[in-house]
Each structure stands twice: as structure tokens, then as C-alpha cells.
Design an enzyme around this catalytic site. Sequence first.
Site, PDB file in Angstrom:
ATOM      1  N   ARG A 127      25.094  -2.287  55.608  1.00 25.26           N
ATOM      2  CA  ARG A 127      24.231  -1.439  54.776  1.00 25.26           C
ATOM      3  C   ARG A 127      25.069  -0.577  53.850  1.00 25.26           C
ATOM      4  O   ARG A 127      26.052   0.030  54.268  1.00 25.26           O
ATOM      5  CB  ARG A 127      23.364  -0.543  55.665  1.00 25.26           C
ATOM      6  CG  ARG A 127      22.457  -1.389  56.549  1.00 25.26           C
ATOM      7  CD  ARG A 127      21.449  -0.583  57.319  1.00 25.26           C
ATOM      8  NE  ARG A 127      20.654  -1.485  58.149  1.00 25.26           N
ATOM      9  CZ  ARG A 127      19.714  -1.098  59.000  1.00 25.26           C
ATOM     10  NH1 ARG A 127      19.439   0.202  59.122  1.00 25.26           N
ATOM     11  NH2 ARG A 127      19.043  -1.977  59.697  1.00 25.26           N
ATOM     12  N   ARG A 157      26.579   6.454  61.368  1.00 24.09           N
ATOM     13  CA  ARG A 157      26.138   5.815  60.127  1.00 24.09           C
ATOM     14  C   ARG A 157      27.293   5.045  59.501  1.00 24.09           C
ATOM     15  O   ARG A 157      28.118   5.602  58.802  1.00 24.09           O
ATOM     16  CB  ARG A 157      25.606   6.885  59.160  1.00 24.09           C
ATOM     17  CG  ARG A 157      24.829   6.349  57.973  1.00 24.09           C
ATOM     18  CD  ARG A 157      24.302   7.469  57.096  1.00 24.09           C
ATOM     19  NE  ARG A 157      23.354   8.305  57.793  1.00 24.09           N
ATOM     20  CZ  ARG A 157      22.042   8.031  57.905  1.00 24.09           C
ATOM     21  NH1 ARG A 157      21.561   6.945  57.334  1.00 24.09           N
ATOM     22  NH2 ARG A 157      21.250   8.830  58.568  1.00 24.09           N
ATOM     23  N   GLU A 208      17.966   8.252  66.627  1.00 19.47           N
ATOM     24  CA  GLU A 208      17.337   6.938  66.654  1.00 19.47           C
ATOM     25  C   GLU A 208      18.311   5.866  67.146  1.00 19.47           C
ATOM     26  O   GLU A 208      19.447   5.778  66.679  1.00 19.47           O
ATOM     27  CB  GLU A 208      16.880   6.576  65.230  1.00 19.47           C
ATOM     28  CG  GLU A 208      16.294   5.184  65.137  1.00 19.47           C
ATOM     29  CD  GLU A 208      16.104   4.731  63.683  1.00 19.47           C
ATOM     30  OE1 GLU A 208      16.039   5.592  62.789  1.00 19.47           O
ATOM     31  OE2 GLU A 208      16.044   3.510  63.461  1.00 19.47           O
ATOM     32  N   SER A 210      14.117   0.927  66.494  1.00 20.93           N
ATOM     33  CA  SER A 210      12.935   1.111  65.670  1.00 20.93           C
ATOM     34  C   SER A 210      12.094  -0.141  65.885  1.00 20.93           C
ATOM     35  O   SER A 210      12.558  -1.244  65.607  1.00 20.93           O
ATOM     36  CB  SER A 210      13.393   1.211  64.213  1.00 20.93           C
ATOM     37  OG  SER A 210      12.418   1.829  63.427  1.00 20.93           O
ATOM     38  N   ARG A 225      25.461   2.559  68.404  1.00 18.44           N
ATOM     39  CA  ARG A 225      24.851   3.825  68.836  1.00 18.44           C
ATOM     40  C   ARG A 225      24.689   3.871  70.353  1.00 18.44           C
ATOM     41  O   ARG A 225      24.725   4.949  70.947  1.00 18.44           O
ATOM     42  CB  ARG A 225      23.506   4.034  68.133  1.00 18.44           C
ATOM     43  CG  ARG A 225      23.692   4.366  66.654  1.00 18.44           C
ATOM     44  CD  ARG A 225      22.404   4.800  65.978  1.00 18.44           C
ATOM     45  NE  ARG A 225      22.671   5.122  64.557  1.00 18.44           N
ATOM     46  CZ  ARG A 225      21.758   5.580  63.717  1.00 18.44           C
ATOM     47  NH1 ARG A 225      20.515   5.777  64.130  1.00 18.44           N
ATOM     48  NH2 ARG A 225      22.077   5.856  62.465  1.00 18.44           N
TER      49      ARG A 225
END
Length: 427
Positions: free
Chosen positions: A261, A276, A348, A351, A390
Amino acid sequence: MLDLKYVRDNLDQVAQMLKDRRMDMDLQQFAALDEQRRAILSQVESLKHERNKASEEISVLKRERRDASERIEQMRQVSQKIKDLDQDLSGIETRFQEILLRIPNVPHASVPVGADETANPVVRTWGEPPRFDFAPKPHWDVGEGLGILDFERAAKITGARFALYWGMGAALERALITFMLDTHTGHHGYTEVLPPFIVNSASMTGTGQLPKFEEDLFKLRGFDYYLVPTAEVPVTNIHRAEILEDQDLPRYYTAYTPCFRAEAGSHGKDTRGLIRQHQFNKVELVKFVKPETSYDELESLLTNAERILQELGLHYRVVNLCTGDLGFSAAKTYDIEVWLPGQNTYREISSCSNFEDFQARRANIRFRRTGGKKTEFVHTLNGSGLAVGRTLLAILENFQNADGTVTIPPVLRPYLGNQDTIAAVHR
RNA sequence: GGAGAGAUGGCCGAGUCGGCUGAAGGCGCUCGCCUGCUAAGCGAGUGUGGGGUGUAAAGCUCCACCGAGGGUUCGAAUCCCUCUCUCUCCGCCA
């Protein structure tokens, strides 16, 4: 993509939906183009009808060796007219599709209206935050202290937002991937797939990343290829432009892929640690189901993802994303947020979304009921099961010890030579 | 990277000099008939999307689609161009 007829007949509802999502779009242009499109369509179709009939006449005349030049001359003009109108039509069609592809999905009735993440209600909480008799450190300190995470060298090799894993760090990441896949295939009925990590623009359009979110993607120079931002893209597109049989559904797939990303617009956010990254690993769950079951399937998909955290013994909560926080393609999304004691916050880690027929319509994924004549769009769902990086950082923060070591969760030990602790190594 | 062959309906497969070919023929499938059972046989049907009509379903009607896009032509599955993919041979390579 929404159903064209639905948008046409429910413009007010769509406008309200956009407002709920805190989005601004010009639907007047959509309505105008729709009208123009249909007007030209009926004109051009009747001309084509005329042409088809004349074509038959000409062929009969020719066969009977009679003169057809007058008819041909007439048709020459009709054909030119058709050509002109077709050109107008394709221009309108392109603009029209462009708008339709940028309208987000309609949130489900159970999605609360709200502006941002602060309006997301907590659905449930599992476990308890661990207690420490020392100040727990953030994972970057734990990981660098153990010599298993190396951000400096990763920055040298590539740049900011990349990580180099060493020794037990690399092994722990790999163990997590295997543990997650084993759990989903062994206990939850998913079929493991290993898809391409590079996809074309048709696939990206199918799941909704394109055309709106191009700047979030890494594109390969000189190709119509992109690095996958999530396994959702290649895995959902497995069945693009297919008509499935009734007995094919539901289908459950799980896949490990790295995810890439660009993180456009997140400068300065989460600059430290693994939170991130431009590249991270994820195990994804994807479902293709019949429409009437999709909300039950969402609940079970969520449960499947939660099980990983439960087995690892990580405290988390589940939130229901409100309209302002909901993703573009989703009708409903639950986020699972893991507790991070080193940062004293929930983050998070998964999802889980029901896209209803939004992706299926874009990607043209349909099914036919047994004995049925008409095809229907399937419903697609997906969720992280889980984000691996994560998960690793959550382990480092939750299971750190006062001496700087980290206790390995029991379920992972068989994957790590039955070691129970990660101890420091000098790099 | 070089040379060649190909891409037609759920599948196989035909399309001659461009003209009732949405597409022969076969298989499969569905329904009906026949039939101790099974098999065989007989008859009918069997793509997708869009527009119009219809309260809706059905139906009727029109348009498009023979890998994708463009061109030639009154008319293209058939001719031309570009692209994509598949296969064969050679080279290279984890």
C-alpha cells in the site's frame, strides 16, 4: 457498483446515503446522462433495425440479379448516421460508467449513522488487558531490543515504512501465517489458495480499488499491473465473469499474501514500528455466498477471525463501523481491534465486511439457482484473518517480560521448535 | 527472446467466393412419451446482456455479443490492423 435501475429510481435515497457517508457527488449529472443515453439508444437501435431489414432486401435483390444500388445508397447514409450516434453513445457511456463506478455501496440498515471512528459502537469485548508490574514498552523497542526487528537497515535497503525481520522475528511471522492458514482450513472449512501478488486493472476495478483509489496503489511501470493491496483482490476475482451453480455456494477461500500500500495521505501517521507499512503480510478470508445468507455469513466470518486472537490469548474488542467510517465497497464492516499495552490503545487487526452484490456486479460474478432460469449476483465477503505484522507486534507488546524477553503463546510453540521464549540476540 | 498454430454456445466441433448463421452436426442437460429395473428409443426445449411494452412474473418485441478493441463494407464469425491469452518447437532461466 450499484444497480443502475436502483440508482435511477431512488436518487433521493442515494443522495441521503452519500450524505451519511460524508461524501459529495453530483447526481444531477448522472440523471442527465442516463436520460441522454436512453434517448440515443432507442434512436440508434431503430436505425439498426432498419439497416438489418435493408440488408436482407439487398441480399435478395442481389440473388435475383436485380439492381440494388438505390437501396445501397440509402443505407450508406443510414450507416453514417448510426456511426455518428454510436460515437456519441460511447462517449456518454464512458462518462456514465465512470460516475456509476464512483458511487459507494449503500450501508446496511444495522450500520449506525455517524461522522467518523469515534461514532463506532463497540459490539463486544473479549478477554482482559494484561497487567504488568513494569511499564510495558512499545513493540519497536521490544523488537529492536531483542534484535528481531530492524527498521534502520530496512530504510537503507528500501526506504521508510519497511521492516527487516531477523531470526526469531522472521520465524514468528512465518509461524503466524501457517497457524492462521491451518486454523481456517482445518477448523473453519476454508480452501487455501495462493494467488498472484500482481493483478491487472480489471481485477482492481472488480473489487472497487479502481477507479477511485489509484493513488493508494503501487503500479508497475509500463504494465497494466498493480501490486496487490490485499488478497481480497486476486481471490475475489477468481470467479470474475463466471456463473456458478447453486451447489457451488457457499465457497470459502483463505489466502496468504503480502500486501502493498502506497499509504498516500498518511504522512506523519504511525511512523514508528510495524503499524503502517508499505509492505505487510496478511491472511485473508473470502466468501462467495447466496444473498439471503450473507449477513449470517458475515457473523461467522467475524467469529473465524476472532478465534485466532482467542487462541493466541490476545485481548480485543469488536466495533461496528458507522457510515462515515465505512469503506467504499462495503455494506457493513466489523473491525476487530487488538489491545496494545505498549501504546495503551486498541488498534485494528482485522476488518470483516459484507459487500452484498456490490463487488459481484462490478466483477460480474453470478449464480443460478437449481431449476432457476435467471442468473443472480452472488454476495461477496472478506475479512483479515488476520493482519500478520500487527499480530506479531501485539504479541511483542502483550507478552513482553520485565527482562525484555517475550513469551511465545503456547499455540505457536509447535511451529517454533517448541521454544517458549524469545531471547535477545546481538545483531 | 526467436519461429509457427490457434481462440466459435455447458463441452466437442462445422462455417465454402463476406449476405435469412444466435450460429450446422454431435455430446451433455431439462421436460414429456415409451419402458419389469437399467440402458436404448421417440418428441420438444436448452446462452448472456441491454432497450421498449407489461403493476409484477410470464409473454411479446427490438438491439448487441463467435477472445478484446479498432477499420473496410449497404452488410463481417467470415477481409484488414492492434492487443490479450492458449498451444508447439528453439533459446534462456529460478
